[in-house]
Design a protein around this motif. Structure first.
Motif, short mmCIF file in Angstrom:
data_model
loop_
_atom_site.label_atom_id
_atom_site.label_comp_id
_atom_site.label_asym_id
_atom_site.label_seq_id
_atom_site.Cartn_x
_atom_site.Cartn_y
_atom_site.Cartn_z
N ALA A 64 34.18 38.13 34.82
CA ALA A 64 34.55 38.24 36.19
C ALA A 64 34.88 36.96 37.06
N LYS A 65 34.44 35.69 36.72
CA LYS A 65 34.83 34.66 37.20
C LYS A 65 36.18 34.12 36.87
N GLU A 66 36.60 34.48 35.73
CA GLU A 66 38.13 34.34 35.38
C GLU A 66 38.96 35.27 35.84
N TYR A 67 38.54 36.52 35.89
CA TYR A 67 39.30 37.35 36.76
C TYR A 67 39.54 36.93 38.18
N ALA A 68 38.47 36.51 38.90
CA ALA A 68 38.58 36.15 40.19
C ALA A 68 39.50 34.76 40.50
N THR A 69 39.23 33.84 39.72
CA THR A 69 40.07 32.72 39.61
C THR A 69 41.59 32.90 39.36
N GLY A 70 41.86 33.75 38.36
CA GLY A 70 43.25 34.16 38.04
C GLY A 70 43.73 34.84 39.20
N HIS A 71 43.11 35.84 39.93
CA HIS A 71 43.68 36.33 41.17
C HIS A 71 43.37 35.79 42.52
N LYS A 72 43.08 34.26 42.21
CA LYS A 72 42.91 33.58 43.55
C LYS A 72 41.95 33.85 44.50
N LEU A 73 40.82 34.32 44.13
CA LEU A 73 39.83 35.21 44.95
C LEU A 73 38.96 34.03 45.14
N ALA A 74 38.13 34.13 46.32
CA ALA A 74 37.39 32.93 46.60
C ALA A 74 35.75 33.24 46.19
N THR A 75 35.33 34.26 45.95
CA THR A 75 33.79 34.32 45.64
C THR A 75 33.61 35.58 44.60
N VAL A 76 32.57 35.43 43.88
CA VAL A 76 32.11 36.74 42.86
C VAL A 76 30.94 36.87 43.65
N GLN A 77 30.42 38.23 43.97
CA GLN A 77 29.19 38.79 44.56
C GLN A 77 28.90 39.90 43.70
N TRP A 78 27.50 40.07 43.89
CA TRP A 78 26.88 41.53 43.30
C TRP A 78 25.40 41.47 44.10
N ILE A 79 24.88 42.76 43.78
CA ILE A 79 23.60 42.94 44.04
C ILE A 79 22.90 43.36 42.84
N THR A 80 21.28 43.53 43.10
CA THR A 80 20.74 44.14 41.74
C THR A 80 19.49 44.44 42.46
N ALA A 81 18.78 45.33 41.76
CA ALA A 81 17.43 46.00 42.24
C ALA A 81 16.42 44.96 42.24
N ALA A 82 15.48 44.93 43.26
CA ALA A 82 14.60 43.77 43.59
C ALA A 82 13.59 43.73 42.32
N ASP A 83 13.45 44.78 41.68
CA ASP A 83 12.38 44.66 40.34
C ASP A 83 13.11 44.28 39.07
N ASN A 84 14.37 44.17 39.13
CA ASN A 84 15.00 43.94 38.00
C ASN A 84 15.02 42.32 37.76
#
Length: 148
Positions: free
Chosen positions: A105-125
């Motif tokens: 995902a980071k490489e995809y973002a870099t290749g597409h000149k995106l500024a951030t990679v974000q996600w969420i997860t369950a609080a108990d994960n």
């Protein structure tokens, strides 16, 4: 075990479906044929915002996936990548598969000149959070939701 991460393709449906069933079960979400086919159609439609990647083991088994999409970041006037779903088969957790998917995902973002990679997860994960704390920065944002 070596892992190769690549984008999902048209012929990957059944192998992906097995993982998607596991993902739905993990989050206690009923998966119907209609839901699975709809999500798959989004992933393979080049005109849809959702994309998908799969982690493949040396022997060709699908061991994890990530679904991601580009999103605008209005306060910075940039675009970022949001990982909607990240799943690793239980028998492959803590073996580097999740890290490889995030790196993809980071490489995809870099290749597409995106500024951030974000996600969420369950609080108990907590298992996933150990990885996420290692590869990213935990934010102070709180997520809200309204079901309609």
């Amino acid at each position: 075990m070596a892992i190769h991460v690549r984008t999902l393709g048209d012929k990957d449906f059944f192998a992906w479906l097995g993982l998607f069933e596991g993902y739905s079960e993990f989050y206690k979400s009923e998966l119907t044929d209609e839901k699975a086919l709809r999500v798959w159609s989004w992933i393979i439609d080049r005109n849809h915002v959702l994309n998908g990647a799969v982690a493949v083991s040396d022997d060709g088994d699908f061991v994890g996936f990530a679904h991601y999409r580009e999103v605008p970041n209005t306060l910075s006037a940039t675009r970022g990548l949001f990982i909607d779903d990240l799943f690793v088969a239980p028998e492959h957790r803590t073996s580097g598969v999740g890290r490889s998917l995030i790196e993809f995902a980071k490489e995809y973002a870099t290749g597409h000149k995106l500024a951030t990679v974000q996600w969420i997860t369950a609080a108990d994960n907590e298992t996933a959070q150990r990885l996420y704390d290692d590869v990213g920065t935990r934010t102070d944002w709180v997520t809200y939701e309204i079901e309609l």
